[in-house]
Design an enzyme around this catalytic site. Structure first.
Site, PDB file in Angstrom:
ATOM      1  N   ASP A 219       0.864  -1.174   0.000  1.00  0.00           N
ATOM      2  CA  ASP A 219       0.000   0.000   0.000  1.00  0.00           C
ATOM      3  C   ASP A 219       0.902   1.226   0.000  1.00  0.00           C
ATOM      4  O   ASP A 219       1.999   1.168  -0.546  1.00  0.00           O
ATOM      5  CB  ASP A 219      -0.962  -0.034   1.187  1.00  0.00           C
ATOM      6  N   HIS A 294      11.183   0.095 -11.881  1.00  0.00           N
ATOM      7  CA  HIS A 294      11.303  -1.183 -12.581  1.00  0.00           C
ATOM      8  C   HIS A 294      10.228  -2.132 -12.055  1.00  0.00           C
ATOM      9  O   HIS A 294       9.992  -2.216 -10.848  1.00  0.00           O
ATOM     10  CB  HIS A 294      12.676  -1.821 -12.358  1.00  0.00           C
TER      11      HIS A 294
END
Length: 558
Positions: A219, A294
């Site tokens: 989160d 990434h």
């Protein structure tokens, strides 16, 4: 153990630095921890605490605080401690909390395990850089319970720092900064379960500097909520997280002058998510600069119709003067979730949005898309017009990689998550948070005189074009010779709770955002919300949105 480098590090604690002009003034405690310790030291062992992992630390911690709250240092030595009744520490001035031990949650009540409120000139740290809170949240999560206690919350605290400290496996949120001013957060590691509702750091405050922090969860990594002003967030390592962001935003949103800089995001839901659904108010002057990503689901995701929160009454939150600059790297699957998504409210089109030096490419497939709606500015799918009227979604697809998208990775990138139903190990605090960037302050565990001296040098050269502000740096402390007698702690069965931030319906009841006085010397910057979508769009249920908090049972406070 208590460190012994008082002269050098005491000086460091007050050393001025140059930090970005996004801040409006000085941040950090006004006096060093060593000065506070010399005034008075309250060792919890002298108030009945035992490092046996079973005796409740709550009452001894509250009693030690009562004796040192007017000036001194509360000391939790190395060792394993149990916390079964939460500690509410209210009204301190010129005090510090040195936690060199590990505090294990053994209680089951809601609320906040350690709650610092109405304090000034405050510092929380570990002199060994190994002090930690272990929330053992997996014990809740294994029963599908995501509403257990939070680990650490500061409310109405001014001139403060929290550093060299570790937060692990919270049953709910890990660290909240609620209506605080002039604070510095740095050299921290936060490691939570792989599920929504386990936020890393949530900030709704004024003049706050968060830097050199690693977060693992699913989160919020480091998120700005409303109301907030003059927030500088830099050198953040979202290592298998939800990602950084702003929001959720609902009614009366009041957010301005926000900078995110040097943000590295790996295997997360997004690199930056600004989220709302309906609502009112504004987000303005935001800079999102030097991002590397990434393996993330989304890259730049501005979503004014964020489906994971219920719609709030209003035409939408007005977004303006947001600059996205120097983004590099790769997203997971650009044909499914493109790297640029700027979806603004039809009732409040966003404007003065700038996307430049932005080069992201897909890891899977050979194409990616850019999508905009009711969004004005320059770059990619943004429309260039002074007539800010709503328009439908426009999407462009490209099948060739942009030049210059290649970006380095961090050696410590995780290869898997930690799940949410098994014990999560306590990590060490890293010494690198963004490729090629040196942390502003050495870890206290490493801060010998030479390291401390180099820290002064690095502080003196941080942003040449920035305004000068004072900030705290690790300061070693030593106990005074006299130890005060134990005092009685007060145990409350139900403590009053501080107000929550103004957020969307899924994050608790919406509150009105107070207006901050405009600080002098505040620079302009763009801003944005956080959240977590992607990777199956899972785990954002309700975001535990700063809600509830009534009836905190079993709170030790003074």
């Amino acid at each position: 153990m208590l460190l012994d480098k008082l002269s050098v590090l005491s000086f460091l604690g007050l050393a001025p630095i140059f930090a970005a002009a996004q801040l409006s003034g000085s941040v950090g405690p006004l006096t060093s921890a060593s000065t506070k310790a010399a005034t008075k030291t309250c060792n919890v062992l002298d108030y009945g605490a035992k490092a046996d992992k079973s005796t409740d630390l709550g009452a001894p911690l509250a009693s030690a605080f009562a004796d040192c709250k007017s000036g001194g240092l509360v000391y939790v030595p190395s060792g394993d401690y149990a916390l079964s009744t939460w500690a509410r520490l209210s009204g301190g001035e010129a005090w510090a909390l040195q936690i060199d031990g590990i505090i294990y949650r053994t209680g089951t009540d809601g609320g906040n395990m350690i709650y610092i409120e109405h304090s000034s000139d405050f510092e929380l740290f570990s002199s060994t850089s190994e002090g930690a809170m272990q929330g053992l949240g997996y014990e809740f999560h294994a029963d599908d319970n995501w509403s257990g206690p939070r680990l650490l919350r500061l409310y109405e605290v001014t001139d403060f720092s929290v550093h060299d400290f570790i937060l692990v496996d919270s049953p709910s949120f890990h660290f909240s900064l609620d209506t605080c001013t002039n604070g510095e957060i740095y050299n921290m590691a936060i490691r939570g379960g792989n599920h929504g509702g386990l936020d890393g750091i949530d900030v709704w405050s004024n003049n706050i500097w968060v830097h050199d922090v690693e977060v693992t969860n699913k989160d919020e990594c480091v998120t700005v909520k409303s109301p907030s002003k003059n927030i500088l967030i830099e050198s953040i390592y979202c290592n298998w997280s939800g990602g950084c962001g702003m929001g959720s935003f609902g009614s009366d949103t009041n957010v301005s002058d926000i900078t995110y800089r040097n943000i590295y995001t790996w295997s997360s839901n997004n690199m930056m998510l600004i989220k709302s659904n309906g609502g009112s108010g504004f987000v303005e002057n935001v800079l999102l600069e030097n991002f590397i990503g990434h393996g993330n689901a989304y890259s730049l995701d501005i979503d004014s119709y964020w489906a994971s929160m219920s719609a709030v009454d209003g035409d939408g939150v007005q977004l303006s003067n947001i600059t996205v600059k120097n983004w590099k790297g790769t997203e997971a699957y650009g044909a499914e979730r493109g790297p640029v998504k700027v979806v603004c409210a039809d009732g409040a089109p966003c404007y003065d949005i700038t996307i430049e030096d932005f080069a992201m490419w897909t890891e899977e497939g050979d194409s990616q898309w850019y999508s905009c709606e009711s969004a004005y500015g320059s770059g990619y799918c943004l429309q260039d017009s002074d007539d800010h009227v709503s328009y439908s979604v426009t999407t462009s697809t490209v099948s060739s990689a942009p030049s210059g998208y290649s970006a380095t990775s961090m050696a410590a990138d995780l290869t898997t998550d930690f799940g949410s139903t098994v014990s999560i190990p306590i990590p060490t605090i890293p010494t690198s948070f963004y490729p090629g960037a040196t942390p502003y302050s050495a870890l206290m565990a490493n801060s010998a005189s030479t390291a401390a001296a180099s820290s002064i040098a690095s502080h003196a050269t941080v942003h040449s074009s920035s305004a000068s502000v004072a900030a705290s740096v690790p300061s070693a402390v030593a106990p005074s010779e006299s130890i005060p007698a134990a005092t009685s702690a007060v145990v409350s069965s139900a403590a009053a709770i501080a107000p929550s931030p103004a957020v969307g319906a899924q994050e608790g009841s919406t509150t009105s955002a107070p207006s901050f006085a405009a600080p002098s010397g505040a620079g302009n910057s763009p801003q944005g919300p956080t959240g977590a979508s992607g990777f199956g769009e899972k785990g954002q249920q309700g975001e535990q949105g700063e809600q509830g908090e009534q009836g905190e049972q079993g709170v030790c406070y003074v």
